[in-house]
Scaffold this motif. Structure first.
Motif, PDB file in Angstrom:
ATOM      1  N   GLY A 399      -4.067  16.601  10.022  1.00 28.73           N
ATOM      2  CA  GLY A 399      -3.248  16.364   8.649  1.00 28.73           C
ATOM      3  C   GLY A 399      -1.795  16.879   8.900  1.00 28.73           C
ATOM      4  N   GLY A 400      -1.143  16.534   7.830  1.00 26.64           N
ATOM      5  CA  GLY A 400       0.248  16.808   7.930  1.00 26.64           C
ATOM      6  C   GLY A 400       1.036  15.442   7.167  1.00 26.64           C
ATOM      7  N   GLN A 401       2.440  15.287   7.889  1.00 23.10           N
ATOM      8  CA  GLN A 401       3.032  13.910   7.507  1.00 23.10           C
ATOM      9  C   GLN A 401       2.910  13.016   8.404  1.00 23.10           C
ATOM     10  OE1 GLN A 401       6.533  16.546   8.022  1.00 23.10           O
ATOM     11  NE2 GLN A 401       7.294  15.877   5.827  1.00 23.10           N
ATOM     12  N   LEU A 402       2.088  11.984   8.057  1.00 25.63           N
ATOM     13  CA  LEU A 402       1.687  10.505   8.903  1.00 25.63           C
ATOM     14  C   LEU A 402       3.001   9.645   9.180  1.00 25.63           C
ATOM     15  CD1 LEU A 402      -1.753   9.573   7.436  1.00 25.63           C
ATOM     16  CD2 LEU A 402      -1.204  10.819   9.575  1.00 25.63           C
ATOM     17  N   LYS A 403       4.155   9.912   8.400  1.00 26.91           N
ATOM     18  CA  LYS A 403       5.213   9.193   8.526  1.00 26.91           C
ATOM     19  C   LYS A 403       5.025   7.624   8.682  1.00 26.91           C
ATOM     20  CE  LYS A 403       6.062  11.145  12.322  1.00 26.91           C
ATOM     21  NZ  LYS A 403       6.609  11.726  13.560  1.00 26.91           N
ATOM     22  N   GLY A 404       3.993   7.273   7.834  1.00 26.15           N
ATOM     23  CA  GLY A 404       3.575   5.953   7.681  1.00 26.15           C
ATOM     24  C   GLY A 404       2.573   5.247   8.731  1.00 26.15           C
ATOM     25  N   ALA A 405       2.216   6.219   9.510  1.00 30.05           N
ATOM     26  CA  ALA A 405       1.121   5.858  10.484  1.00 30.05           C
ATOM     27  C   ALA A 405      -0.047   5.692  10.093  1.00 30.05           C
ATOM     28  CB  ALA A 405       1.059   6.958  11.745  1.00 30.05           C
ATOM     29  N   ASP A 406      -1.014   4.639  10.610  1.00 24.64           N
ATOM     30  CA  ASP A 406      -2.101   4.308  10.209  1.00 24.64           C
ATOM     31  C   ASP A 406      -3.290   5.118  10.920  1.00 24.64           C
ATOM     32  OD1 ASP A 406      -4.525   3.222   9.244  1.00 24.64           O
ATOM     33  OD2 ASP A 406      -3.955   1.104   9.604  1.00 24.64           O
ATOM     34  N   VAL A 407      -4.156   5.772  10.254  1.00 19.62           N
ATOM     35  CA  VAL A 407      -5.097   6.655  11.050  1.00 19.62           C
ATOM     36  C   VAL A 407      -6.546   5.857  10.996  1.00 19.62           C
ATOM     37  CG1 VAL A 407      -3.988   8.680  10.742  1.00 19.62           C
ATOM     38  CG2 VAL A 407      -5.627   8.033   9.037  1.00 19.62           C
ATOM     39  N   ALA A 408      -6.736   4.648  10.576  1.00 26.33           N
ATOM     40  CA  ALA A 408      -7.946   4.299  10.305  1.00 26.33           C
ATOM     41  C   ALA A 408      -8.523   3.724  11.715  1.00 26.33           C
ATOM     42  CB  ALA A 408      -7.717   2.688   9.625  1.00 26.33           C
TER      43      ALA A 408
END
Length: 507
Positions: A399-408
């Motif tokens: 967790g934190g700032q994903l910066k728009g990245a997809d973790v699915a």
């Protein structure tokens, strides 16, 4: 410009002519004193650029919108050296009259109005790396072995530094890590060779570099907001190979990197050399059983290879086996060193002597059979995926700032190795939703505190989910600046929290 931001420009030289070309400024012996230069930014790279230009007699104005104590200190030093400085104010909309050249810090995006106005006026815009390349001696300059990639750059380039030193060469890591590249190039005791880490921010503002050998370790979506698109980000990674002289090293497991080599304009005779975690084919380095093998830089590479060390040489003092991405970084560093002519024994000795960088799959302790590992540097999903793949049973801290990245995809592909997960930070609920869709059977704990002291609870909750033999892995897949100044601070808090979990039981 003054420190208050008021207009106080250099008088325009009556003989001023725009810099229509920059062919005269390609080496240290050029007459840099004829230039009027604006430097953007007062970080380490901006300071180094301004200092180098002032030392060579150029008229230098510096503009920075930063306000930190370090920036104020650098501004004061540069004023004493004769620069005009404006800091703590928005960047101007256009360059000063008479400006020949703009040198920008790497973090300033190309969409910045000042940089766009400079380009529209026909004023060249360089980065500090481009300036450093052009300030090398005309003869006898240290060759550059350059490294880029979405993940693993610092590990690879510092491994390379260790290998080069094991060969007896005067070498240093520089660029995006270690010494600012200008300091390395202009050092009063010249280096034999430089191991240079380059980000896409730096590559964007570089256009004449010609590395002796180069590698792009991997490419995955990152910094798309800065570059405008993933394709542009990928293209900037490919610049690492432009004008390469001897070898373009690519990742066999990431075909994009090989395509970047194919697309590059290189010096005639430059070779493509792959690195692989599998058995190397001709013109590759790779792994045969537990041995790192070079089948690229040997005369009889059609049917023979040379040993570069064993995988256990990468473990150092750690009881953990080397993670696959760590092995890949070592192979890439070995390939660059071998391209430069380093002996196989020096590759082995350099890798044996190498001390891993903090916050990169760093052992943090063990409590009652549960190991804790700090990979706070895993600030995007591809880095977290590489870290997760190194362990069989994991309680994942993310967790934190994903910066728009997809973790699915990350959650789906690694759900089988997850004992549980503890989620924190700005985008924790987005990761929790991915668990709900793709790993509903994995227990998760979501901590809603935005205070850094939450790391104590993170470690306790993760330990409660773990069983003996498990690894509690901090590999956040996200940036840290929603809660910490940087990934280092996040990793340090994790290490401290682990030490405080059960001090008497830690090993």
């Amino acid at each position: 410009m003054t420190e208050s931001g008021a207009s106080d420009l250099w008088p325009v030289d009556p003989s001023y002519e725009p810099l229509r070309g920059d062919a005269d400024f390609t080496h240290a012996g050029a007459d840099w004193s004829v230039l009027q230069v604006m430097v953007v930014g007062l970080g380490a790279s901006g300071f180094a650029a301004a200092d180098a230009l002032l030392e060579r007699g150029a008229r230098v104005s510096i503009v920075s919108d930063g306000t930190s104590p370090a920036i104020a200190e650098r501004a004061a030093v540069l004023k004493v050296l004769g620069a005009r400085v404006s800091h703590g104010q928005p960047l101007p909309q256009a360059p000063e009259p008479g400006t020949h050249l703009v040198v920008t810090s790497p973090g300033v995006p190309p969409t910045n109005p000042f940089l766009q106005a400079s380009a529209a006026a026909g004023i060249p815009v360089w980065g500090e790396v481009e300036l450093a390349w052009r300030m090398r001696p005309r003869e006898g300059a240290a060759p550059w072995l350059t490294v880029t990639g979405t993940n693993g750059k610092t590990t690879c380039v510092t491994m390379l530094e260790s290998i080069l030193r094991a060969q007896g060469l005067r070498a240093t890591a520089a660029g995006n890590v270690g010494l600012p590249i200008l300091e390395a190039v202009l050092h009063p005791e010249p280096y034999d060779v430089l191991a240079v880490e380059l980000s896409t921010f730096q590559l964007h503002w570089s256009r004449s570099l010609s590395p002796y050998a180069a590698v792009c370790l991997n490419v995955a979506p990152d910094h798309v907001d800065w570059h405008g698109s993933y394709e542009e980000y990928r293209r900037m990674k490919g610049r690492i190979y432009e004008r390469a002289q001897v070898a373009c090293v690519y990742n066999v497991q990431d075909p994009q990197t090989e395509q970047l080599v194919m697309d590059a304009e290189v010096v005639e005779g430059c070779r493509a050399v792959g690195f692989t975690l599998g058995v190397p084919a001709r013109s590759m380095v790779g792994v045969v059983e537990d041995v790192m093998a070079d089948r690229a830089f040997v005369e009889e590479r059609a049917n023979s290879a040379v040993e570069l060390g064993e995988l256990r040489d990468l473990s150092g003092d750690s009881s953990l086996p080397p993670a696959p991405h760590y092995v890949a970084d070592a192979l890439a560093a070995a390939a660059l060193a071998r391209a430069y002519g380093v002996a196989p024994a020096a590759v082995r000795d350099g890798l044996r002597a190498y001390a891993p960088q903090p916050h990169r799959v760093q052992p943090a302790g063990e409590v009652q059979g549960v190991r804790f590992v700090n990979d706070s540097k895993a600030t995007n999903p591809p880095a977290a995926a590489a870290s997760l793949a190194a362990f069989e049973s994991v309680v994942w801290v993310a967790g934190g700032q994903l910066k728009g990245a997809d973790v699915a995809d990350l959650v789906r592909e690694h759900s089988g190795r997850l004992r549980g997960a503890v989620l924190l930070g700005a985008d924790r609920h987005e990761i929790a939703n991915a668990f709900g869709r793709h790993a509903p059977g994995v227990p998760i704990v979501v901590l809603d505190s935005n205070e850094t002291v939450v790391m104590v609870d993170v470690v306790r909750e993760a330990y409660a989910l773990a069983q003996p033999g498990d690894v509690v892995l901090l590999a956040p897949a996200a940036a840290s600046k929603d809660m910490w100044p940087g990934y280092e601070d996040r990793g340090n808090d994790f290490m401290t929290a682990v030490r405080g979990l059960a001090p008497g039981d830690l090993s």
